[in-house]
Scaffold this motif. Sequence first.
Motif, mmCIF file in Angstrom:
data_model
loop_
_atom_site.group_PDB
_atom_site.id
_atom_site.type_symbol
_atom_site.label_atom_id
_atom_site.label_comp_id
_atom_site.label_asym_id
_atom_site.label_seq_id
_atom_site.Cartn_x
_atom_site.Cartn_y
_atom_site.Cartn_z
ATOM 1 N N ASN A 160 0.798 -1.234 0.000
ATOM 2 C CA ASN A 160 0.000 0.000 0.000
ATOM 3 C C ASN A 160 0.828 1.280 0.000
ATOM 4 O OD1 ASN A 160 -2.531 -1.289 -0.059
ATOM 5 N ND2 ASN A 160 -2.452 -1.607 2.151
ATOM 6 N N GLN A 161 2.134 1.179 0.092
ATOM 7 C CA GLN A 161 2.945 2.391 0.087
ATOM 8 C C GLN A 161 3.075 2.966 -1.320
ATOM 9 O OE1 GLN A 161 6.731 1.902 2.053
ATOM 10 N NE2 GLN A 161 5.817 0.871 3.827
ATOM 11 N N LEU A 162 3.365 4.254 -1.370
ATOM 12 C CA LEU A 162 3.643 4.936 -2.626
ATOM 13 C C LEU A 162 5.015 4.481 -3.128
ATOM 14 C CD1 LEU A 162 2.744 7.114 -4.666
ATOM 15 C CD2 LEU A 162 3.901 8.792 -3.216
ATOM 16 N N ALA A 163 5.082 4.008 -4.360
ATOM 17 C CA ALA A 163 6.317 3.410 -4.870
ATOM 18 C C ALA A 163 6.548 3.787 -6.318
ATOM 19 C CB ALA A 163 6.262 1.888 -4.736
ATOM 20 N N THR A 164 7.801 3.689 -6.736
ATOM 21 C CA THR A 164 8.169 3.872 -8.131
ATOM 22 C C THR A 164 8.788 2.580 -8.655
ATOM 23 O OG1 THR A 164 10.367 4.731 -7.569
ATOM 24 C CG2 THR A 164 8.592 6.337 -7.844
ATOM 25 N N PHE A 165 8.664 2.402 -9.973
ATOM 26 C CA PHE A 165 9.255 1.257 -10.663
ATOM 27 C C PHE A 165 9.964 1.803 -11.897
ATOM 28 C CE2 PHE A 165 5.331 0.075 -8.599
ATOM 29 C CZ PHE A 165 5.684 -1.038 -7.840
ATOM 30 N N LYS A 166 11.206 1.411 -12.099
ATOM 31 C CA LYS A 166 11.996 2.020 -13.163
ATOM 32 C C LYS A 166 12.537 0.970 -14.126
ATOM 33 C CE LYS A 166 13.323 5.840 -10.126
ATOM 34 N NZ LYS A 166 14.444 6.574 -9.482
ATOM 35 N N GLY A 167 12.570 1.349 -15.393
ATOM 36 C CA GLY A 167 13.161 0.490 -16.405
ATOM 37 C C GLY A 167 12.346 -0.744 -16.725
ATOM 38 N N LEU A 168 11.015 -0.617 -16.709
ATOM 39 C CA LEU A 168 10.125 -1.730 -17.010
ATOM 40 C C LEU A 168 9.883 -1.826 -18.512
ATOM 41 C CD1 LEU A 168 7.427 -1.018 -14.276
ATOM 42 C CD2 LEU A 168 9.514 -2.388 -14.033
ATOM 43 N N THR A 169 9.664 -3.035 -19.003
ATOM 44 C CA THR A 169 9.354 -3.242 -20.417
ATOM 45 C C THR A 169 7.882 -3.595 -20.570
ATOM 46 O OG1 THR A 169 11.589 -4.058 -20.868
ATOM 47 C CG2 THR A 169 9.880 -4.589 -22.485
ATOM 48 N N VAL A 170 7.197 -2.908 -21.472
ATOM 49 C CA VAL A 170 5.779 -3.187 -21.722
ATOM 50 C C VAL A 170 5.659 -4.502 -22.489
ATOM 51 C CG1 VAL A 170 3.659 -2.375 -22.812
ATOM 52 C CG2 VAL A 170 5.249 -0.728 -21.765
ATOM 53 N N GLU A 171 4.856 -5.422 -21.946
ATOM 54 C CA GLU A 171 4.652 -6.737 -22.543
ATOM 55 C C GLU A 171 3.214 -6.867 -23.049
ATOM 56 O OE1 GLU A 171 7.015 -8.778 -23.028
ATOM 57 O OE2 GLU A 171 8.586 -8.065 -21.656
ATOM 58 N N PRO A 172 2.930 -7.833 -23.914
ATOM 59 C CA PRO A 172 1.542 -8.036 -24.345
ATOM 60 C C PRO A 172 0.623 -8.309 -23.158
ATOM 61 C CG PRO A 172 3.056 -9.268 -25.743
ATOM 62 C CD PRO A 172 3.865 -8.764 -24.589
ATOM 63 N N ALA A 173 -0.525 -7.660 -23.167
ATOM 64 C CA ALA A 173 -1.509 -7.874 -22.110
ATOM 65 C C ALA A 173 -2.564 -8.885 -22.537
ATOM 66 C CB ALA A 173 -2.185 -6.550 -21.742
ATOM 67 N N GLY A 174 -2.656 -9.126 -23.827
ATOM 68 C CA GLY A 174 -3.658 -10.040 -24.373
ATOM 69 C C GLY A 174 -3.700 -9.877 -25.880
ATOM 70 N N LYS A 175 -4.811 -10.300 -26.471
ATOM 71 C CA LYS A 175 -4.960 -10.213 -27.926
ATOM 72 C C LYS A 175 -6.279 -9.527 -28.273
ATOM 73 C CE LYS A 175 -2.204 -14.339 -28.922
ATOM 74 N NZ LYS A 175 -1.083 -13.595 -29.559
ATOM 75 N N ASP A 176 -6.290 -8.874 -29.434
ATOM 76 C CA ASP A 176 -7.522 -8.246 -29.893
ATOM 77 C C ASP A 176 -8.372 -9.267 -30.653
ATOM 78 O OD1 ASP A 176 -6.414 -8.528 -32.429
ATOM 79 O OD2 ASP A 176 -5.849 -6.417 -32.602
ATOM 80 N N ALA A 177 -9.459 -8.801 -31.229
ATOM 81 C CA ALA A 177 -10.389 -9.704 -31.912
ATOM 82 C C ALA A 177 -9.765 -10.401 -33.112
ATOM 83 C CB ALA A 177 -11.628 -8.925 -32.350
ATOM 84 N N ASP A 178 -8.694 -9.814 -33.653
ATOM 85 C CA ASP A 178 -8.027 -10.400 -34.814
ATOM 86 C C ASP A 178 -6.844 -11.281 -34.429
ATOM 87 O OD1 ASP A 178 -9.749 -9.082 -36.627
ATOM 88 O OD2 ASP A 178 -8.557 -7.235 -36.416
ATOM 89 N N GLY A 179 -6.639 -11.442 -33.114
ATOM 90 C CA GLY A 179 -5.547 -12.282 -32.652
ATOM 91 C C GLY A 179 -4.207 -11.589 -32.541
ATOM 92 N N ASN A 180 -4.205 -10.263 -32.652
ATOM 93 C CA ASN A 180 -2.968 -9.505 -32.537
ATOM 94 C C ASN A 180 -2.681 -9.148 -31.078
ATOM 95 O OD1 ASN A 180 -2.615 -9.326 -35.435
ATOM 96 N ND2 ASN A 180 -4.283 -7.814 -35.411
ATOM 97 N N ASP A 181 -1.405 -9.169 -30.698
ATOM 98 C CA ASP A 181 -1.026 -8.768 -29.352
ATOM 99 C C ASP A 181 -1.376 -7.304 -29.101
ATOM 100 O OD1 ASP A 181 0.006 -11.246 -28.691
ATOM 101 O OD2 ASP A 181 2.058 -10.730 -29.289
ATOM 102 N N VAL A 182 -1.838 -7.005 -27.907
ATOM 103 C CA VAL A 182 -2.168 -5.626 -27.527
ATOM 104 C C VAL A 182 -1.477 -5.298 -26.214
ATOM 105 C CG1 VAL A 182 -4.370 -5.541 -28.745
ATOM 106 C CG2 VAL A 182 -4.290 -6.418 -26.399
ATOM 107 N N ALA A 183 -1.229 -4.007 -26.001
ATOM 108 C CA ALA A 183 -0.468 -3.557 -24.831
ATOM 109 C C ALA A 183 -1.333 -3.364 -23.597
ATOM 110 C CB ALA A 183 0.260 -2.254 -25.158
ATOM 111 N N LEU A 184 -2.661 -3.366 -23.752
ATOM 112 C CA LEU A 184 -3.526 -3.142 -22.594
ATOM 113 C C LEU A 184 -4.868 -3.825 -22.814
ATOM 114 C CD1 LEU A 184 -5.966 -0.708 -23.016
ATOM 115 C CD2 LEU A 184 -3.864 0.510 -23.596
ATOM 116 N N LEU A 185 -5.559 -4.040 -21.708
ATOM 117 C CA LEU A 185 -6.911 -4.583 -21.738
ATOM 118 C C LEU A 185 -7.824 -3.669 -20.942
ATOM 119 C CD1 LEU A 185 -6.284 -8.384 -21.000
ATOM 120 C CD2 LEU A 185 -6.746 -7.339 -23.238
#
Length: 222
Positions: free
Chosen positions: A76-101
């Motif tokens: 629950n503390q306020l925190a920072t995270f540095k140097g993270l890589t965005v990964e696929p969160a799921g797929k869209d209706a066409d089966g393509n990877d997407v960055a968020l859901l």
Amino acid sequence: QDEDGAYFLYNMACSEEDYEKLVPGATIQVTGYKTEWSGEVEIIDATFEFVDGEFIAEPFDATELLGKDELIDHQNQLATFKGLTVEPAGKDADGNDVALLYNWDGSGSEGDDLYFNVSYNGQTYSFVVESYLCDASSDVYAAVKALEIGQTIDAEGFLYWYEGVNPHITSVTVALLPGTQKRPVRSRAASCPGRYRSFLFLSFDILDGHAPGAALGHEYRA
């Protein structure tokens, strides 16, 4: 939050007048019951009053604690995270990877919670922008919608827990190409409707959820 830790106040009633007083550094005393839900320690049936005192929590860098047992000590503390890589969160209706859901399972739409995945040191973690706290008009909501798979980001938020760490993100900084500057995209507490003000700057007197009426006498300030 204070020097010793932080709690999440679940559905604590707050008038509009009091909400406007919950500014950085304000201190309140909370009475309620300490409980746990899916690993998240929270205070329920809470009431509060303003008390004298001032404390502003500075975010601590939790990056190297990701994947380690010690991370929960900062729940629950306020925190920072540095140097993270965005990964696929799921797929869209066409089966393509997407960055968020929209919602955890992709069942939502604009205005719902935003779930996105990030990796660090080979491990992937689920982060979320809670729409009832930072809605679709907030800067961080727009920033996360614009994320692209493979981007490197820094993030800031609260170490919420749901069957493991599930940070509630309030700001994102995207790293641009080498030789450029980072583009900060931040949302202030005031631009996130809901309880982030009261979550940030608090003091507590807690009653044990397992023994109603037994005052523990803890006080937390943030």
